[in-house]
Motif scaffolding. Structure first.
Motif, short mmCIF file in Angstrom:
data_model
loop_
_atom_site.label_atom_id
_atom_site.label_comp_id
_atom_site.label_asym_id
_atom_site.label_seq_id
_atom_site.Cartn_x
_atom_site.Cartn_y
_atom_site.Cartn_z
N ALA A 1 72.60 49.09 37.91
CA ALA A 1 73.30 47.80 38.28
C ALA A 1 72.73 46.66 37.20
O ALA A 1 73.83 46.03 36.99
N LEU A 2 71.88 46.72 36.56
CA LEU A 2 71.47 45.53 35.57
C LEU A 2 71.68 45.65 34.17
O LEU A 2 71.52 44.84 33.56
N ALA A 3 71.87 47.14 33.83
CA ALA A 3 71.99 47.32 32.12
C ALA A 3 72.98 46.37 31.46
O ALA A 3 73.01 45.80 30.58
N PRO A 4 74.27 46.05 32.27
CA PRO A 4 75.39 45.21 31.70
C PRO A 4 74.92 43.85 31.59
O PRO A 4 75.54 43.23 30.58
N TYR A 5 73.72 43.49 32.05
CA TYR A 5 73.17 42.08 32.06
C TYR A 5 71.90 42.13 31.05
O TYR A 5 71.34 41.02 30.88
N GLY A 6 71.52 43.20 30.51
CA GLY A 6 70.64 43.17 29.53
C GLY A 6 69.47 43.89 29.93
O GLY A 6 68.41 43.92 29.15
N TRP A 7 69.32 44.54 31.11
CA TRP A 7 67.96 45.00 31.64
C TRP A 7 67.72 46.30 30.77
O TRP A 7 68.73 47.08 30.30
N ASP A 8 66.13 46.50 30.48
CA ASP A 8 66.02 47.48 29.47
C ASP A 8 64.59 47.71 29.78
O ASP A 8 64.12 47.46 31.01
N GLU A 9 63.88 48.73 29.37
CA GLU A 9 62.53 49.41 29.71
C GLU A 9 61.64 48.37 29.71
O GLU A 9 60.68 48.63 30.63
N THR A 10 61.58 47.46 28.45
CA THR A 10 60.56 46.42 28.52
C THR A 10 60.64 45.58 29.76
O THR A 10 59.49 45.12 30.08
N TRP A 11 61.92 44.95 30.17
CA TRP A 11 61.94 44.11 31.13
C TRP A 11 61.41 45.02 32.52
O TRP A 11 60.77 44.38 33.25
N ALA A 12 61.81 46.02 32.50
CA ALA A 12 61.38 46.90 33.80
C ALA A 12 59.60 47.16 33.75
O ALA A 12 59.11 46.85 34.90
N GLY A 13 59.26 47.25 32.67
CA GLY A 13 57.93 47.28 32.57
C GLY A 13 57.13 45.82 32.91
O GLY A 13 56.08 45.79 33.80
N ALA A 14 57.73 44.78 32.34
CA ALA A 14 57.17 43.42 32.84
C ALA A 14 57.33 43.25 34.23
O ALA A 14 56.50 42.17 34.93
N PHE A 15 58.42 43.67 34.99
CA PHE A 15 58.63 43.46 36.36
C PHE A 15 57.90 44.46 37.34
O PHE A 15 57.69 44.01 38.51
N ALA A 16 57.29 45.29 36.85
CA ALA A 16 56.68 46.44 37.69
C ALA A 16 55.52 45.54 38.64
O ALA A 16 55.72 46.22 39.94
N PRO A 17 54.69 44.73 38.43
CA PRO A 17 53.73 43.95 39.33
C PRO A 17 54.74 43.40 40.61
O PRO A 17 54.28 43.48 41.82
N TYR A 18 55.89 43.02 40.19
CA TYR A 18 56.71 42.36 41.29
C TYR A 18 57.41 43.31 42.09
O TYR A 18 57.65 43.28 43.42
N ALA A 19 57.69 44.51 41.46
CA ALA A 19 58.38 45.73 42.17
C ALA A 19 57.43 46.37 43.45
O ALA A 19 57.75 46.79 44.29
N ALA A 20 55.98 46.23 42.93
CA ALA A 20 55.06 46.71 43.83
C ALA A 20 55.00 45.98 45.17
O ALA A 20 54.39 46.46 46.04
N ASP A 21 55.28 44.45 44.98
CA ASP A 21 55.10 43.70 46.00
C ASP A 21 56.28 43.40 46.97
O ASP A 21 56.55 42.73 47.81
N GLY A 22 57.49 44.28 46.43
CA GLY A 22 58.65 44.60 47.38
C GLY A 22 59.72 43.69 46.85
O GLY A 22 60.86 43.50 47.47
N LEU A 23 59.53 42.84 45.65
CA LEU A 23 60.79 42.14 45.25
C LEU A 23 61.84 42.61 44.49
O LEU A 23 61.45 43.54 43.69
N LEU A 24 62.79 42.02 44.35
CA LEU A 24 64.01 42.54 43.56
C LEU A 24 64.23 41.92 42.27
O LEU A 24 64.03 40.63 42.23
N PRO A 25 64.33 42.63 41.13
CA PRO A 25 64.59 41.85 39.66
C PRO A 25 66.24 41.51 39.82
O PRO A 25 67.00 41.92 40.60
N GLY A 26 66.30 40.37 39.11
CA GLY A 26 67.72 40.07 38.78
C GLY A 26 67.59 38.77 37.67
O GLY A 26 66.84 38.48 37.12
N ARG A 27 69.00 38.72 37.38
CA ARG A 27 69.17 37.69 36.22
C ARG A 27 69.83 36.40 36.55
O ARG A 27 70.78 36.64 37.17
#
Length: 379
Positions: free
Chosen positions: A25-51
């Protein structure tokens, strides 16, 4: 009223399946593994990533795995405007609710910042997480090399790779004239690629598209530089409004009024910005140094490390100037941007203010000594 829960947050997906869904869903907007790693703590809290694709008065549009949602930035609104949410940020948003809220934004990789036109000496962030800073300049108007150097200083300081794009190339049909203009800009932009394009004929667009396909680019320039027309050509459709430049002075009207982030059909992401009349430096010492790399290199060979390149003996910069290897315009522009940057830093930094006063006293003493020497010769 509460909206339906996010399909991704409520469905029993495995960790790998969730990661794959986010990436799709987010790769066309620049999402990559580094961003996924940085977002991990927020994912654990049930939040959604977005740009963030657009910001307007405390609210923003955020593209998420659920689609584009409208979110409030109330919980991340700081006193420092440089820390406010801006177009290009990756954020953590509520998975549901009406309204949704941005709870945090991820550390920025790069940030394009300029000084505001207010008297409060504040910085304004124009775009975040940018890989390419495209300085657009119209060939239909007289080249303002000093302004190009100013844009490039901010671009280098942002951490992005600068690129100068000379637009409306079809209005300069003579190849010799066009080559001369390109050479003029290249002299003022050491280490920066310079491309000529025509949105009307398509010339040069293939090269630019290839450059931009691997990241996020921001379009910068004055009104009338052809940013919106260029954006439409790169997007392959008329997404941005376009207005004609004024016949009296060749300047444009503000067509784009907000900063918008849009995915490019060939890959990459584009941020279009409003035309910038004022481009004040904001703590851009290293950026200025990179724009004037040849002067910095010459200065390293001056006899005195604090040489002002004025009347000091053994000045390598003055020697290059006298020999015709360094244009006077470049040195004047270098000094102007250095003084401006020192001034803006000094307004917010007590130590810098003290250094500026010390430098002023030193130069004053030099001036008085020179006047005394002249008087002695007159007697």
């Amino acid at each position: 009223m509460t909206s339906a829960s996010s399909p991704l947050s409520s469905s029993p997906l495995s960790s790998s399946s969730l990661s794959s869904a986010l990436s799709s869903a987010l790769a066309p907007y620049g999402w990559d593994e580094t961003w996924a790693g940085a977002f991990a703590p927020y994912a654990a809290d049930g939040l959604l990533p977005g740009r963030v694709v657009r910001v307007d008065r405390g609210r923003c549009d955020v593209v998420t795995p659920d689609g584009t949602v409208h979110a409030d930035t109330e919980f991340v609104t700081p006193r420092d405007p440089l820390r406010a949410v801006c177009t290009g940020d990756w954020v953590a948003v509520d998975p549901d609710g009406d309204p949704r809220y941005v709870r945090a934004y991820l550390p920025r990789r790069t940030a394009f910042v300029r000084a505001t036109s207010s008297k409060r000496s504040e910085g304004q962030i124009l775009a975040a997480n940018v890989d390419h800073a495209i300085v657009t300049v119209s060939l239909a108007a007289d080249l303002d090399l000093g302004r190009i150097e100013r844009f490039l200083a901010l671009a280098w300081e942002s951490g992005a790779q600068p690129l100068v794009v000379l637009t409306k190339a079809d209005l300069v049909p003579d190849p010799a004239t066009r080559a001369y203009l390109v050479q003029d800009v290249e002299t003022s932009a050491p280490g920066v690629p310079v491309l000529t394009v025509s949105a009307r004929t398509g010339d040069g667009l293939d090269v630019l598209t290839a450059v931009l396909s691997g990241g996020t680019a921001v379009l910068l320039g004055q009104s009338g530089a052809g940013k919106s027309t260029l954006a439409n050509a790169l997007l392959g459709e008329d997404v941005m409004d376009v207005q004609q430049v004024r016949d009296t002075d060749g300047k444009g009207r503000h067509t784009t009024t907000t900063r918008n982030l849009l995915p490019l059909p060939g890959g990459g992401v584009l941020i279009d910005t409003p035309g910038l009349r004022g481009v004040g430096l904001w703590d851009a010492e290293s950026g200025v140094g990179q724009v004037f790399a040849e002067i910095e290199e010459l200065a390293a060979h001056c006899r005195f490390p604090d040489c002002a390149h004025d009347t000091e003996p053994g000045c390598a910069v003055r020697a290059a100037l006298d020999a015709g290897r360094l244009p006077q315009r470049r040195l004047d522009s270098y000094r102007k941007l250095q003084r401006e940057n020192q001034w803006i830093v000094a307004k917010s930094d007590a130590r810098a203010r003290a250094e500026l006063r010390k430098e002023g006293k030193r130069r004053g003493a030099q001036g008085r000594a020179a006047m005394e020497a002249k008087r002695g010769r007159w007697r």
